[in-house]
Design a protein around this motif. Structure first.
Motif, PDB file in Angstrom:
ATOM      1  N   VAL A   1      51.436 -52.254  17.816  1.00  0.00           N
ATOM      2  CA  VAL A   1      51.949 -51.807  19.246  1.00  0.00           C
ATOM      3  C   VAL A   1      53.101 -52.764  19.504  1.00  0.00           C
ATOM      4  N   ASN A   2      52.779 -53.938  19.216  1.00  0.00           N
ATOM      5  CA  ASN A   2      53.798 -55.182  19.434  1.00  0.00           C
ATOM      6  C   ASN A   2      55.170 -54.747  18.694  1.00  0.00           C
ATOM      7  N   SER A   3      55.127 -53.902  17.555  1.00  0.00           N
ATOM      8  CA  SER A   3      56.264 -53.499  16.680  1.00  0.00           C
ATOM      9  C   SER A   3      56.855 -52.166  17.053  1.00  0.00           C
TER      10      SER A   3
ATOM     11  N   LYS B   1      54.352 -61.129  21.240  1.00  0.00           N
ATOM     12  CA  LYS B   1      53.288 -60.556  20.194  1.00  0.00           C
ATOM     13  C   LYS B   1      51.795 -61.069  20.657  1.00  0.00           C
ATOM     14  N   ALA B   2      51.212 -60.544  21.840  1.00  0.00           N
ATOM     15  CA  ALA B   2      49.820 -60.752  22.180  1.00  0.00           C
ATOM     16  C   ALA B   2      49.098 -60.126  21.338  1.00  0.00           C
ATOM     17  N   ILE B   3      47.667 -60.561  21.174  1.00  0.00           N
ATOM     18  CA  ILE B   3      46.634 -60.176  20.591  1.00  0.00           C
ATOM     19  C   ILE B   3      45.915 -59.205  21.729  1.00  0.00           C
TER      20      ILE B   3
ATOM     21  N   ASN C   1      49.190 -62.526  12.811  1.00  0.00           N
ATOM     22  CA  ASN C   1      50.044 -61.921  13.706  1.00  0.00           C
ATOM     23  C   ASN C   1      51.401 -61.870  13.227  1.00  0.00           C
ATOM     24  N   ILE C   2      51.920 -60.618  12.903  1.00  0.00           N
ATOM     25  CA  ILE C   2      52.998 -60.232  11.981  1.00  0.00           C
ATOM     26  C   ILE C   2      53.928 -59.141  12.761  1.00  0.00           C
ATOM     27  N   ASP C   3      55.394 -59.538  12.696  1.00  0.00           N
ATOM     28  CA  ASP C   3      56.253 -58.633  13.449  1.00  0.00           C
ATOM     29  C   ASP C   3      56.425 -57.413  12.227  1.00  0.00           C
ATOM     30  N   LEU C   4      55.907 -56.253  12.300  1.00  0.00           N
ATOM     31  CA  LEU C   4      55.884 -55.268  11.455  1.00  0.00           C
ATOM     32  C   LEU C   4      57.186 -54.596  11.740  1.00  0.00           C
ATOM     33  N   SER C   5      57.849 -54.588  12.737  1.00  0.00           N
ATOM     34  CA  SER C   5      59.197 -53.972  13.058  1.00  0.00           C
ATOM     35  C   SER C   5      59.940 -54.909  12.084  1.00  0.00           C
ATOM     36  N   ALA C   6      59.977 -55.891  11.852  1.00  0.00           N
ATOM     37  CA  ALA C   6      60.883 -56.642  10.811  1.00  0.00           C
ATOM     38  C   ALA C   6      60.471 -56.099   9.457  1.00  0.00           C
ATOM     39  N   VAL C   7      59.208 -55.863   9.240  1.00  0.00           N
ATOM     40  CA  VAL C   7      59.076 -55.352   7.799  1.00  0.00           C
ATOM     41  C   VAL C   7      59.916 -53.747   7.696  1.00  0.00           C
TER      42      VAL C   7
ATOM     43  N   THR D   1      53.813 -46.221  18.280  1.00  0.00           N
ATOM     44  CA  THR D   1      53.129 -45.929  19.339  1.00  0.00           C
ATOM     45  C   THR D   1      52.139 -44.492  18.933  1.00  0.00           C
ATOM     46  N   THR D   2      51.966 -44.329  17.805  1.00  0.00           N
ATOM     47  CA  THR D   2      50.985 -43.473  17.214  1.00  0.00           C
ATOM     48  C   THR D   2      50.223 -44.057  16.232  1.00  0.00           C
ATOM     49  N   VAL D   3      49.096 -44.225  16.370  1.00  0.00           N
ATOM     50  CA  VAL D   3      48.176 -45.102  15.483  1.00  0.00           C
ATOM     51  C   VAL D   3      46.806 -43.969  15.171  1.00  0.00           C
TER      52      VAL D   3
END
Length: 373
Positions: free
Chosen positions: A45-47, A271-273, A128-134, A50-52
């Motif tokens: 969701v931080n990345s 990037k909160a958990i 804690n990873i930025d998936l948007s960068a991936v 919105t569908t999981v």
């Protein structure tokens, strides 16, 4: 959003039978107030995903109670949101055993989605990873599959299969194999976060399972297609932990006592958990309480000595108690004059007065849920 998230909540249950006999590995408590699935969901969701969909198999009542409607992760939506994907049985009434079989069970879900790519993540890991960068790197390199990896040195006691990749100078994956469990060997380790073009994923799943019902995701679905597909590697250089045994669970909880680790996980900007919110009172430190280098959640009552420990919500530590190097889960009670060292207590445990319990870092003393000692 361009991506749909897929979380596998049961795939590693066998690694920690002590904690997964009554729950999935995704709902294993961690770090005082979290569950392991919180990291996968929060990363998504931080990345902007919105569908999981959460793939379940067994013992998932605790998981459903924790994630609920997905409100805490902002996944209550008219379009998309959170989907619990229950276990699928084939004609032989066998539940899935492998990652590929689990994904085959949600083929219909994948077919009805419109997103361009699927992001796959396990729940036995903490990062804690930025998936948007991936995802951005995936499209920038015109990749069919992107594999997130981390350079790490094997210790020889990983306790699970580790896949290692080789990449060329442009970051393209040219080989993938199971790493031998050797000590002090440095590898590019696959951390089981993948970005795959959604339609391609559907076709690869069907093709791999048509050839072998027990096909391996890494070696068969990815490895056998390296020459025909563009598989990009993406290096993650932040804190990463695999929860693959009770000893590893203990070790990585204890690492939270290191400020650098806490900051890497919980103090990242934007990037909160996230986790399930509970309205507990602040922790009460009574006269005579002494606390040193410990990670303590809200709602606790501390009368004794607590050192180098991770204490979950609602725990009581009585007068004259000494709790060192321990993990005490929610609503556990340690009565007066008890001494605990290297103990993991599951939820609602009661340790009676005067008890002396001790383990060690590599073999912590474990007390199951609702047990009275």
């Amino acid at each position: 959003m361009k991506a749909v998230g897929i979380v596998l909540s049961n795939i590693h249950d066998k690694d920690i039978p002590e904690l997964t006999g009554i729950r999935s590995i995704g709902s294993v408590p961690f770090g005082g107030r979290y569950r392991l699935i919180d990291f996968a969901l929060s990363n998504m969701v931080n990345s902007g995903i919105t569908t999981v969909g959460i793939i379940t198999k067994s013992n998932y009542q605790s998981l459903m109670d924790h994630v609920g409607s997905g409100k805490e992760w902002d996944l209550v939506r008219k379009n998309g949101g959170l989907f619990i994907l229950p276990p699928f049985s084939d004609n032989q009434d066998n539940l899935y055993e492998t990652r590929l079989q689990a994904l085959y069970g949600i083929i219909n879900f994948l077919e009805h989605r419109k997103e361009e790519v699927a992001v796959l993540a396990d729940t036995n890991m903490v990062c804690n990873i930025d998936l948007s960068a991936v995802i951005d790197n995936h499209f920038a390199k015109n990749a069919d599959i992107s594999c997130v990896y981390k350079e790490m040195t094997l210790t020889g006691d990983e306790g699970h299969k580790v896949s290692a990749i080789k990449t060329d100078t442009k970051g393209k994956v040219v080989d993938i194999a199971t790493a031998k469990p050797l000590k002090d060997v440095k590898i590019k380790s696959v951390i089981n976060i993948w970005v795959i073009n959604r339609v391609l994923l559907i076709n690869l799943i069907r093709d791999a399972l048509s050839r072998d019902s027990n096909a391996d995701f890494d070696l068969d679905l990815v490895g056998k297609n390296l020459k025909s597909l563009n598989v990009a590697g993406y290096e993650f250089d932040g804190y990463f932990a695999w929860i693959t045994s009770l000893a590893k669970y203990y070790q990585h909880n204890m690492e939270l006592l290191n400020k650098e680790v806490r900051d890497n996980l919980f103090n990242q900007k934007h990037k909160a958990i996230f986790t399930k919110v509970k309205d507990s009172a602040p922790t009460s430190y009574r006269d005579g309480a002494k606390v040193k280098n410990s990670f303590i959640a809200d709602g606790c009552v501390i009368d004794g000595i607590v050192e180098n420990s991770v204490i979950f919500r609602g725990v009581s530590v009585g007068r004259g108690c000494v709790v060192r190097n321990c993990i005490l889960m929610q609503d556990s009670v340690v009565m007066d004059n008890a001494n605990l060292n290297c103990v993991i207590a599951d939820k609602n445990v009661v340790v009676k007065s005067g008890r002396n319990l001790s383990g060690c870092a590599t073999l912590p003393f474990f007390i199951g849920k609702n047990v009275i000692v």
